[in-house]
Design a protein around this motif. Sequence first.
Motif, PDB file in Angstrom:
ATOM      1  N   THR A   1       0.806  -1.219   0.000  1.00 14.65           N
ATOM      2  CA  THR A   1       0.000   0.000   0.000  1.00 14.65           C
ATOM      3  C   THR A   1       0.839   1.270   0.000  1.00 14.65           C
ATOM      4  OG1 THR A   1      -0.151  -0.143   2.417  1.00 14.65           O
ATOM      5  CG2 THR A   1      -1.954  -1.101   1.138  1.00 14.65           C
TER       6      THR A   1
ATOM      7  N   GLY B   1      -1.223   2.423  -3.092  1.00 14.28           N
ATOM      8  CA  GLY B   1      -2.467   2.993  -2.591  1.00 14.28           C
ATOM      9  C   GLY B   1      -3.097   2.102  -1.540  1.00 14.28           C
ATOM     10  N   GLU B   2      -4.017   2.678  -0.777  1.00  9.87           N
ATOM     11  CA  GLU B   2      -4.592   1.993   0.384  1.00  9.87           C
ATOM     12  C   GLU B   2      -5.815   1.148   0.056  1.00  9.87           C
ATOM     13  OE1 GLU B   2      -3.514   2.007   3.480  1.00  9.87           O
ATOM     14  OE2 GLU B   2      -1.843   3.431   3.277  1.00  9.87           O
ATOM     15  N   THR B   3      -6.373   1.268  -1.148  1.00  4.83           N
ATOM     16  CA  THR B   3      -7.618   0.573  -1.469  1.00  4.83           C
ATOM     17  C   THR B   3      -7.463  -0.256  -2.748  1.00  4.83           C
ATOM     18  OG1 THR B   3      -8.472   2.368  -2.863  1.00  4.83           O
ATOM     19  CG2 THR B   3      -8.915   2.495  -0.476  1.00  4.83           C
TER      20      THR B   3
ATOM     21  N   GLU C   1      -9.403  -0.115  -5.191  1.00  6.13           N
ATOM     22  CA  GLU C   1      -9.712   0.764  -6.327  1.00  6.13           C
ATOM     23  C   GLU C   1      -8.456   1.475  -6.828  1.00  6.13           C
ATOM     24  OE1 GLU C   1     -13.210  -0.505  -4.449  1.00  6.13           O
ATOM     25  OE2 GLU C   1     -11.483   0.508  -3.550  1.00  6.13           O
ATOM     26  N   LEU C   2      -7.632   1.964  -5.898  1.00 10.81           N
ATOM     27  CA  LEU C   2      -6.385   2.626  -6.296  1.00 10.81           C
ATOM     28  C   LEU C   2      -5.373   1.619  -6.833  1.00 10.81           C
ATOM     29  CD1 LEU C   2      -5.981   5.162  -3.352  1.00 10.81           C
ATOM     30  CD2 LEU C   2      -6.591   5.679  -5.728  1.00 10.81           C
ATOM     31  N   ILE C   3      -5.290   0.461  -6.204  1.00 11.01           N
ATOM     32  CA  ILE C   3      -4.348  -0.569  -6.648  1.00 11.01           C
ATOM     33  C   ILE C   3      -4.714  -1.049  -8.053  1.00 11.01           C
ATOM     34  CG2 ILE C   3      -3.577  -2.928  -6.179  1.00 11.01           C
ATOM     35  CD1 ILE C   3      -3.835  -2.198  -3.168  1.00 11.01           C
TER      36      ILE C   3
ATOM     37  N   ILE D   1      -5.970   0.666 -10.470  1.00 14.71           N
ATOM     38  CA  ILE D   1      -5.499   1.659 -11.451  1.00 14.71           C
ATOM     39  C   ILE D   1      -4.025   1.431 -11.757  1.00 14.71           C
ATOM     40  CG2 ILE D   1      -5.082   4.119 -11.834  1.00 14.71           C
ATOM     41  CD1 ILE D   1      -7.583   4.655 -10.112  1.00 14.71           C
ATOM     42  N   GLU D   2      -3.232   1.141 -10.714  1.00 11.98           N
ATOM     43  CA  GLU D   2      -1.805   0.894 -10.917  1.00 11.98           C
ATOM     44  C   GLU D   2      -1.586  -0.350 -11.764  1.00 11.98           C
ATOM     45  OE1 GLU D   2       0.761   2.855 -10.068  1.00 11.98           O
ATOM     46  OE2 GLU D   2      -0.768   4.286  -9.444  1.00 11.98           O
TER      47      GLU D   2
ATOM     48  N   THR E   1     -12.867   0.817 -10.937  1.00 13.26           N
ATOM     49  CA  THR E   1     -11.752   1.578 -11.507  1.00 13.26           C
ATOM     50  C   THR E   1     -10.989   0.772 -12.547  1.00 13.26           C
ATOM     51  OG1 THR E   1     -10.430   0.871  -9.598  1.00 13.26           O
ATOM     52  CG2 THR E   1     -11.403   3.082  -9.508  1.00 13.26           C
TER      53      THR E   1
ATOM     54  N   SER F   1     -10.456   1.922 -16.309  1.00 15.17           N
ATOM     55  CA  SER F   1      -9.103   1.955 -16.864  1.00 15.17           C
ATOM     56  C   SER F   1      -9.029   1.162 -18.156  1.00 15.17           C
ATOM     57  CB  SER F   1      -8.102   1.407 -15.849  1.00 15.17           C
ATOM     58  OG  SER F   1      -8.032   2.223 -14.704  1.00 15.17           O
TER      59      SER F   1
END
Length: 428
Positions: A165, A169-171, A173-175, A177-178, A199, A203
């Motif tokens: 994280t 990212g912490e979620t 949804e953010l992970i 995207i990466e 997400t 993407s």
Amino acid sequence: MTTLADWLARIYTIRSGPEIEMGLERIRPIYERMQVAPACPVILVAGTNGKGSVCAYIDAILRASGYRVGRYTSPHIHRFNERVVVNGAEASDQALVAAFDAVEAARGDVSLTFFEYTTLAAFHLFAATRLDAWVIEVGLGGRLDATNILDADCAVITSIGVDHTEFLGETRELIAIEKAGILRRGRHAVIAEPDPPVTLTHSMNGHGAHGHYIGRDFGWHRIAEAPQQWGFWIRDPAAGGDGVAHRHGLPIPALRGSYQLGNAAAALAALHCLRDRLPVAQGAVKQGLLEVEWPGRFQVLPGRPVTVLDVGHNAHAAIALERALADMAYFPVTYAVFAMLRDKDIAAVIDAVKRRIDEWHIAPLPGPRGADLPLLLAALAENGIPDRQIHRHTDVATAYAAARKLAAEADRIVVFGSFLTVAQVSGA
């Protein structure tokens, strides 16, 4: 003369620095100077868990088809050479030294991270060999990972869990995207995560990739009348009839655990996407599934008591481990040999698997990232594990020896928590 040990000692010091620098700015001009762009199809595999297994399946099936394959994965368990495999054989020390020398000659005064050095060295070795396919495991995330310098002909995202994280990212949804950063416009993307965050779908549309989602566009099923077989399907308008292509009567993979059918299906989906360039016959699929090897992933050692090795080091992997343990036969007592890194969610891993464990043999891991006994004990206490079920040891090898001494022939020992944990047992 520089040896591989010399090279690794040098670049491991980079690895132990306080921060990991991610991004493609440093590596791109060196990659271009080295002229190592692949001249064959590339499959790039990202995901929180399962990506190494998917790489192993693709590699085994392609080699069973007679193709020459380069496979790059990380981390290793025993030898650095495990990371770079050409046609089923680990790269030699000599070949890796030559590859590191080539990276050094091309980098000039640019500072590279440990992973950038090793990635460029692997690409140099692959480019110097006449190969039919590159199978590449993403190291961390996707968008900023050094492997993403390649434009994948087919990208695979195996799973999306919460890990790393501090970088991703912490979620979920953010992970997501990466991880979606490995997608390319007009290219295929196989999504083996059964519950993809929205997400990831956004993407996919933004990158313009051709998405194939498990459960919607491809999948697998068990065969009730033949429990040792399974079937694979994928939507394909060219298949005629109902527009679905099938592979029937497939053998249960050599890699243990029911979750491996999802990994195998993802591999078959990726190969189907590249069938015009890398056609694969049914016989080769069966052979690859039976011959695939991937140590430390729910690996059951021969002999008694039964010993299971699993490198799972996050909650997502621990949930899969718990399910696989539940699918095994009955064992009177299950002993855990457990050690983790301190920057992982230790309590969440214990919570996922605790119902399958009767006795815990815990030990610290070496190095600044290794969790010490007080940290492990605190996580066990947080999960309500009573002290009478916990045995403290100075190292993993001692913990394993103690578990073996206590275990009866009908019992089970599970060694898990980190690549380092498994390495100290499987190398004994």
